[in-house]
Design an enzyme around this catalytic site. Structure first.
Site, PDB file in Angstrom:
ATOM      1  N   LYS A   1       0.926  -1.345  -0.281  1.00 47.87           N
ATOM      2  CA  LYS A   1       0.023   0.030  -0.477  1.00 47.87           C
ATOM      3  C   LYS A   1       0.955   1.402  -0.226  1.00 47.87           C
ATOM      4  O   LYS A   1       1.338   1.586   0.871  1.00 47.87           O
ATOM      5  CB  LYS A   1      -1.088  -0.492   0.830  1.00 47.87           C
ATOM      6  CG  LYS A   1      -1.359   1.086   1.041  1.00 47.87           C
ATOM      7  CD  LYS A   1      -2.099   1.881   2.415  1.00 47.87           C
ATOM      8  CE  LYS A   1      -1.639   2.954   3.144  1.00 47.87           C
ATOM      9  NZ  LYS A   1      -1.952   4.166   2.291  1.00 47.87           N
TER      10      LYS A   1
ATOM     11  N   GLY B   1       6.813   5.631   7.990  1.00 52.60           N
ATOM     12  CA  GLY B   1       5.803   6.991   8.255  1.00 52.60           C
ATOM     13  C   GLY B   1       5.718   7.368   9.333  1.00 52.60           C
ATOM     14  O   GLY B   1       7.477   7.453  10.790  1.00 52.60           O
TER      15      GLY B   1
ATOM     16  N   ASN C   1       5.608   8.159  13.802  1.00 45.13           N
ATOM     17  CA  ASN C   1       5.615   8.386  14.789  1.00 45.13           C
ATOM     18  C   ASN C   1       4.138   7.698  15.031  1.00 45.13           C
ATOM     19  O   ASN C   1       3.520   6.714  16.288  1.00 45.13           O
ATOM     20  CB  ASN C   1       6.243   8.677  15.329  1.00 45.13           C
ATOM     21  CG  ASN C   1       7.507   8.393  15.464  1.00 45.13           C
ATOM     22  OD1 ASN C   1       8.034   8.276  14.285  1.00 45.13           O
ATOM     23  ND2 ASN C   1       8.262   7.688  16.498  1.00 45.13           N
TER      24      ASN C   1
ATOM     25  N   GLY D   1       2.710   5.122  13.106  1.00 43.46           N
ATOM     26  CA  GLY D   1       3.887   3.517  13.905  1.00 43.46           C
ATOM     27  C   GLY D   1       3.461   2.327  15.018  1.00 43.46           C
ATOM     28  O   GLY D   1       3.115   1.516  15.174  1.00 43.46           O
TER      29      GLY D   1
ATOM     30  N   GLU E   1      10.577   1.882  10.989  1.00 40.03           N
ATOM     31  CA  GLU E   1      10.802   2.986  10.773  1.00 40.03           C
ATOM     32  C   GLU E   1       9.933   4.168  10.149  1.00 40.03           C
ATOM     33  O   GLU E   1       9.338   4.831   9.935  1.00 40.03           O
ATOM     34  CB  GLU E   1      10.852   3.007   9.177  1.00 40.03           C
ATOM     35  CG  GLU E   1      12.300   1.512   9.139  1.00 40.03           C
ATOM     36  CD  GLU E   1      13.972   1.120  10.201  1.00 40.03           C
ATOM     37  OE1 GLU E   1      14.014   2.792  10.807  1.00 40.03           O
ATOM     38  OE2 GLU E   1      13.672  -0.096  10.166  1.00 40.03           O
TER      39      GLU E   1
ATOM     40  N   CYS F   1      13.708  11.431   5.913  1.00 38.13           N
ATOM     41  CA  CYS F   1      13.308  11.625   7.919  1.00 38.13           C
ATOM     42  C   CYS F   1      14.736  11.633   8.055  1.00 38.13           C
ATOM     43  O   CYS F   1      15.038  11.522   9.255  1.00 38.13           O
ATOM     44  CB  CYS F   1      13.791   9.905   8.066  1.00 38.13           C
ATOM     45  SG  CYS F   1      14.373   8.467   6.560  1.00 38.13           S
TER      46      CYS F   1
ATOM     47  N   GLU G   1       9.831  16.580  15.265  1.00 42.85           N
ATOM     48  CA  GLU G   1       9.738  16.524  14.037  1.00 42.85           C
ATOM     49  C   GLU G   1       8.950  16.981  13.417  1.00 42.85           C
ATOM     50  O   GLU G   1       7.558  17.303  13.739  1.00 42.85           O
ATOM     51  CB  GLU G   1      10.244  15.186  13.689  1.00 42.85           C
ATOM     52  CG  GLU G   1      10.196  14.774  11.853  1.00 42.85           C
ATOM     53  CD  GLU G   1       9.686  13.358  11.192  1.00 42.85           C
ATOM     54  OE1 GLU G   1       8.489  13.031  12.043  1.00 42.85           O
ATOM     55  OE2 GLU G   1      10.673  12.986  10.752  1.00 42.85           O
TER      56      GLU G   1
HETATM   57  P1  NAD Z   1       1.962   8.298   7.453  1.00 44.69           P
HETATM   58  O1  NAD Z   1       2.118   7.868   8.832  1.00 44.69           O
HETATM   59  O2  NAD Z   1       1.399   9.621   7.611  1.00 44.69           O
HETATM   60  O3  NAD Z   1       1.756   7.436   6.448  1.00 44.69           O
HETATM   61  C1  NAD Z   1       2.434   6.764   5.719  1.00 44.69           C
HETATM   62  C2  NAD Z   1       2.215   5.493   5.525  1.00 44.69           C
HETATM   63  O4  NAD Z   1       1.040   4.875   6.558  1.00 44.69           O
HETATM   64  C3  NAD Z   1       1.190   5.927   4.199  1.00 44.69           C
HETATM   65  O5  NAD Z   1       1.044   4.539   3.418  1.00 44.69           O
HETATM   66  C4  NAD Z   1      -0.615   5.831   4.900  1.00 44.69           C
HETATM   67  O6  NAD Z   1      -1.497   5.568   4.858  1.00 44.69           O
HETATM   68  C5  NAD Z   1      -0.500   5.056   6.204  1.00 44.69           C
HETATM   69  N1  NAD Z   1      -1.278   4.665   6.749  1.00 44.69           N
HETATM   70  C6  NAD Z   1      -1.674   5.843   7.860  1.00 44.69           C
HETATM   71  N2  NAD Z   1      -2.331   5.115   8.895  1.00 44.69           N
HETATM   72  C7  NAD Z   1      -2.905   4.445   8.846  1.00 44.69           C
HETATM   73  C8  NAD Z   1      -3.487   3.155   9.840  1.00 44.69           C
HETATM   74  N3  NAD Z   1      -4.340   3.674  10.882  1.00 44.69           N
HETATM   75  N4  NAD Z   1      -2.782   1.917   9.619  1.00 44.69           N
HETATM   76  C9  NAD Z   1      -1.950   1.715   8.605  1.00 44.69           C
HETATM   77  N5  NAD Z   1      -1.654   2.431   7.720  1.00 44.69           N
HETATM   78  C10 NAD Z   1      -1.351   3.636   7.947  1.00 44.69           C
HETATM   79  O7  NAD Z   1       3.485   9.291   7.036  1.00 44.69           O
HETATM   80  P2  NAD Z   1       3.556  10.132   6.178  1.00 44.69           P
HETATM   81  O8  NAD Z   1       3.701  11.563   6.027  1.00 44.69           O
HETATM   82  O9  NAD Z   1       3.410   9.702   4.546  1.00 44.69           O
HETATM   83  O10 NAD Z   1       5.316   9.496   5.980  1.00 44.69           O
HETATM   84  C11 NAD Z   1       6.637  10.679   6.815  1.00 44.69           C
HETATM   85  C12 NAD Z   1       6.783  10.190   8.648  1.00 44.69           C
HETATM   86  O11 NAD Z   1       7.229   9.492   7.473  1.00 44.69           O
HETATM   87  C13 NAD Z   1       8.313  10.949   8.601  1.00 44.69           C
HETATM   88  O12 NAD Z   1       7.592  10.976  10.430  1.00 44.69           O
HETATM   89  C14 NAD Z   1       9.431  10.697   8.148  1.00 44.69           C
HETATM   90  O13 NAD Z   1      10.204  10.331   9.274  1.00 44.69           O
HETATM   91  C15 NAD Z   1       8.989   9.046   8.152  1.00 44.69           C
HETATM   92  N6  NAD Z   1       9.323   8.155   7.968  1.00 44.69           N
HETATM   93  C16 NAD Z   1      10.629   7.367   8.145  1.00 44.69           C
HETATM   94  C17 NAD Z   1      11.510   7.219   7.451  1.00 44.69           C
HETATM   95  C18 NAD Z   1      12.872   5.699   8.284  1.00 44.69           C
HETATM   96  O14 NAD Z   1      13.014   4.996   8.024  1.00 44.69           O
HETATM   97  N7  NAD Z   1      12.775   5.851   9.284  1.00 44.69           N
HETATM   98  C19 NAD Z   1      12.260   6.657   6.155  1.00 44.69           C
HETATM   99  C20 NAD Z   1      11.107   7.967   5.206  1.00 44.69           C
HETATM  100  C21 NAD Z   1      10.020   8.615   6.500  1.00 44.69           C
END
Ligand code: NAD
Length: 500
Positions: free
Chosen positions: A180, A233, A235, A238, A255, A289, A390
């Site tokens: 997804k 994504g 925190n 996650g 992550e 990130c 962040e």
């Molecule tokens: P997000 O958490 O909003 O979304 C990430 C993914 O999770 C998307 O596909 C989203 O649709 C899905 N999602 C959202 N709610 C969900 C739920 N309840 N159940 C299952 N899936 C769900 O994050 P974002 O805004 O897309 O990304 C930015 C974040 O990602 C920042 O915090 C960044 O630091 C982090 N990030 C971390 C790394 C790493 O490797 N540590 C790398 C890149 C980005």
């Protein structure tokens, strides 16, 4: 460059090797953040679509697991070559849907190509261990076994690299994948699905289901036949996913966010430090990130560093990432822009001193997209919110310290632990820092970003839950260890009991 690269009007899910309409007729627009133009519609799928994909994946996985790993790897080699041929096309689409400048988009696609070849090499490794057994005429070994159907959930900020970090090790290890992608950046998934078909990946081994996190993501997390969730994504998300996976005893790799710092010591090469900081703080408009959002600087060089940073910020050209001249692209969307504005306000209220930027940019064509000025705060205290949370935008905070011990303490005193960096010429400081900085990645005389795919990628504390993407470590997420004992003594030998 125009929308000519995007020939479809609406995306479909990719299930069992076919493009399948989602069960419900709901779509969301995908918008180019550089100019606000709609690129395509992405389906908002439902639990039924996830169920359909899982059924296809289950069937496909049984056969895929029996294909010898070197042959599974052949598909990844072909994927790598096709990505290589199509690098410019993929990079331009990536810039259009994500906004990052084209040079960085090319870098991200290259990361995916590197990952394809690296993981293809695993087809002839996937090493287990043999070890002596404690009893006579007995053989013992451990080997990696595929887990089954795995779910990968990816963010918008690295829509192709992160997907390859997760899907390629899963594929070579003999799993089937439900992917997804983020709804903001679905076109990379569409392009990758086409590449998988051309590379000869059997139907059902990779399935893409588009849609929201709360519906499709959640359905994946809850599905009892998806045995692993690999998530990158925020925190907040996650944590929700981890809670559900915990209840279901499902393996989950997380992550998440970062609050990465560059430490600049009094003996640092300041010109080099400035280059590393500018690249890490303002590249991808701070939406990495691994973005540097804190500079922890020895007080004796603070002013010199500020002057040089300000001069460099002045030279950053901001605009549509498809224009090769631009060094900083847009923020992903309006909500991202508002969040950054909010943090700038918080910083000012907390008493930090604004040296540059601090505002959204609306002049001329910038008005059509979502742009934020590269922002620099100084005299930031380690306990201010802008130094702890962040922001995910081009906002950098300078925190002065008196020595290395204090720098390390400030670096470590945040909830995250992804990346850190130190600029110094002193070998003793280098070794102390690489030992004591509490992050999953440490750079010496380089910025906080620039990971290579054959090393493990991930962080400590609130950044993750102990797993890693990339490198050999990625295989641990997508395999189970199986211990195998072969007793060729012809009699019952009881471990721990029948030993002399
Ligand atoms: P997000 O958490 O909003 O979304 C990430 C993914 O999770 C998307 O596909 C989203 O649709 C899905 N999602 C959202 N709610 C969900 C739920 N309840 N159940 C299952 N899936 C769900 O994050 P974002 O805004 O897309 O990304 C930015 C974040 O990602 C920042 O915090 C960044 O630091 C982090 N990030 C971390 C790394 C790493 O490797 N540590 C790398 C890149 C980005």
């Amino acid at each position: 460059m125009s929308n000519a690269l995007v020939t479809e009007k609406k995306l479909s899910n990719f299930i069992n090797g076919e493009w399948v309409s989602a069960q419900q007729d709901h779509f969301a627009p995908v918008v180019n953040p550089a100019n606000g133009e709609k690129l395509i519609d992405v389906p908002l799928s439902s639990q039924e679509d996830v169920n359909q994909a899982v059924e296809a994946a289950k069937k496909a996985q049984k056969e895929w697991a029996l294909v010898p790993a070197p042959q599974r790897a052949e598909v990844l080699y072909r994927v790598g070559y096709i990505m290589k041929e199509r690098k410019e096309h993929l990079s331009q689409i990536l810039t259009m849907e994500n906004g990052k400048v084209i040079e960085e988009a090319r870098g991200e696609v290259q990361e995916g190509i590197d990952m394809a070849f690296y993981m293809a090499g695993e087809g002839r490794r996937l090493f287990g261990h043999t070890t002596p057994a404690e009893l006579k005429d007995k053989f013992a070994m451990s080997q990696r076994a595929p887990v089954g159907v795995v779910g990968i959930i990816t963010p918008w900020n690295f829509p192709i690299a992160i997907a390859t970090w997760k899907s390629f090790p899963a594929i070579v290890a003999g799993n089937a994948v439900i992917w997804k992608p983020a709804t903001e950046t679905p076109m990379m998934a569409y392009e990758m699905a086409k590449i998988f078909v051309e590379a000869g990946l059997p139907n059902g081994v990779v399935n893409v289901v588009f849609g929201s996190g709360s519906e499709v993501g959640d359905a994946m997390v809850e599905h009892s036949d998806i045995r692993v969730i690999s998530f990158t994504g925020s925190n907040e998300t996650g944590r929700t996913i981890a809670g559900k996976c915990g209840q279901l005893l499902k393996k989950v790799s997380l992550e998440m966010g970062g609050k990465n710092a560059v430490i600049v010591m009094d003996d640092a090469n300041l010109d080099l430090a400035v280059q590393g900081i500018i690249w890490s703080a303002y590249g991808t408009s701070g939406q990495r990130c691994t973005a540097c959002s804190r500079v922890i600087v020895h007080e004796s060089v603070k002013e010199q560093l500020e002057e040089r940073l300000l001069a460099e910020i002045d030279h950053l050209t901001i605009g549509d990432g498809l224009d090769e001249q631009n060094k900083v692209g847009p923020i992903i969307n309006e909500a991202g822009l508002r969040k950054i504005e909010k943090y700038v306000q918080i910083g000012q209220e907390e008493g930090a001193r604004l040296l540059a930027g601090g505002n959204a940019l609306n002049e001329g064509d910038l008005n059509k997209g979502y742009y934020f000025a590269p922002t620099l705060f100084t005299d930031v205290k380690p306990d201010m919110r802008i130094a702890k949370e962040e922001i995910f935008g081009p906002v950098l905070s300078i925190i002065p310290v008196k020595d290395l011990d204090e720098a390390i303490e400030v670096n470590n005193d945040v909830a995250f632990g992804l990346s850190s960096s130190i600029f110094t010429q002193d070998i003793n400081k280098v070794f102390k820092a690489q030992r004591d900085l509490d992050t999953g990645i440490v750079y010496v005389n380089a910025g906080t970003t620039g990971a290579e795919i054959h090393l493990p990628f991930g962080g400590t504390k609130g950044t993750g839950n102990g797993h890693r993407d990339s490198g050999q470590a990625a295989l641990d997420v997508f395999t189970e260890w199986k211990a195998v004992y072969v007793d060729f003594s012809g009699k019952l030998q009881r471990a721990q009991i029948d030993v002399e």
